[in-house]
Design an enzyme around this catalytic site. Structure first.
Site, PDB file in Angstrom:
ATOM      1  N   SER A 192      41.967  38.979  45.112  1.00 35.26           N
ATOM      2  CA  SER A 192      42.057  37.428  44.841  1.00 35.26           C
ATOM      3  C   SER A 192      43.576  37.275  44.419  1.00 35.26           C
ATOM      4  CB  SER A 192      41.427  36.890  43.676  1.00 35.26           C
ATOM      5  OG  SER A 192      41.628  35.842  43.168  1.00 35.26           O
ATOM      6  N   TYR A 205      37.981  37.040  35.079  1.00 34.35           N
ATOM      7  CA  TYR A 205      38.261  36.754  36.610  1.00 34.35           C
ATOM      8  C   TYR A 205      39.359  37.653  36.870  1.00 34.35           C
ATOM      9  CZ  TYR A 205      38.211  35.218  41.108  1.00 34.35           C
ATOM     10  OH  TYR A 205      38.203  35.085  42.594  1.00 34.35           O
TER      11      TYR A 205
END
Length: 318
Positions: A192, A205
């Site tokens: 990501s 995350y």
């Protein structure tokens, strides 16, 4: 053989030409009778996609099937109390499997949770029994949740890390022995933009995705001489249910009594860290890079993290 060769008569030339034509016709007939292999860069390959029921996983499955690959899909399809948007369903998985079949390829679709190492190993074993081997892995399964670190629950931290980081570990570990033994394999993990930056309220995350890059680089070194490549992609926001859902609209528009997708998109377009001015990229944009990394064209790319970030990383140090 030239027709104007004085040492060869016209009759001899015509006879020789006839033989050549007959041979060519015979060859063409043999080629026409030969079984046709599926067209595409991944003809005859077998790919396992975790988190394959919808979103990016569905896009990767469609694209690989269109280029000749048989597909193994796995997805947990299980709701998590810590995650505030709906997970994929059996109907989602069935729909993706039907898309693969519509492309003329075989598919094995399984309910499986990558957080469970035994479940991941079972998918790899069933896939190998069904198709003979696994050539390609896309470690795509992931979840997203937000909370300030000081008030983050252990359960939220665990669910994010066990899905996004342990899940990549479990699936990679399940396929690597076979790839190394055959001296052939391609692995792409989905990291990501959050694997390159810090973002408030997303400590778990970010930690999970930074960890994916480290795991990819270390593993790439371990298998570099086995003709196995290991890479990852780092997308910015992607237009999937993980990003574009009612809970996300509410978070992005605090105080708005009626948050909508249109308002959410307008807010995302204001993001100063997206130089191209798009609110997000589409799953197919990520698939472009994933398929490149899985292909022979990328055989000398390993241990790399490829950004699909609409220019978000242009301001970073090289």
């Amino acid at each position: 053989m030239a027709e104007d060769d004085p040492s060869i008569s016209r009759r001899q030339f015509v006879a020789s030409a006839g033989l050549v034509a007959a041979a060519s016709a015979s060859s063409g007939a043999a080629e026409a009778a030969a079984p046709q292999r599926p067209a595409g860069r991944f003809a005859g390959k077998v790919a396992w996609i975790t988190g394959g029921a919808r979103g990016q996983g569905r896009s990767h499955a469609q694209r690989l099937a269109a280029e000749g690959a048989d597909i193994i899909l796995s997805d947990s399809m299980a709701s998590l109390p810590t995650i505030d948007y709906p997970m994929a369903t059996q109907a989602d998985l069935d729909e993706t499997a039907d898309m693969v079949r519509a492309a003329g390829r075989r598919v094995l679709a399984l309910k499986s949770d990558v957080r469970d190492p035994a479940a991941a190993a079972d998918v790899a074993q069933k896939g190998a029994r069904t198709f003979g081997r696994i050539d390609l892995l896309i470690a795509n399964a992931g979840v997203y949740g937000t909370s300030p670190l000081a008030s983050m629950s252990d359960a939220l931290f665990d669910d994010i890390l066990r899905t996004n980081l342990y899940g990549v570990f479990h699936s990679m570990r399940a396929v690597l022995p076979g790839m190394v033994e055959r001296r052939s394999g391609r692995i792409v993990a989905v990291a990501s933009l959050a694997a390159r930056t810090g973002q408030p309220n997303t400590a778990a995350y970010c930690a999970s995705k930074w960890g994916v890059i480290g795991m990819v680089k270390a593993t790439a070194l371990e298998v570099a001489r086995s003709n196995v490549t290991v890479n990852c992609v780092c997308p910015t926001a992607v237009n999937t249910p993980l990003l574009n859902n009612a809970a996300a609209w509410k978070r992005a528009l605090p105080g708005d009594p009626a948050p909508t997708q249109a308002k959410f998109e307008a807010k995302m377009r204001e993001n100063p860290f997206a130089p191209q001015g798009v609110p997000w990229v589409e799953p197919s944009d990520v698939s472009d890079s994933v398929l490149f990394l899985l292909s022979d064209e990328a055989r000398h790319i390993t241990g790399s993290a490829i950004d699909v970030a609409a220019g978000s990383m242009a301001g970073n140090a090289a």
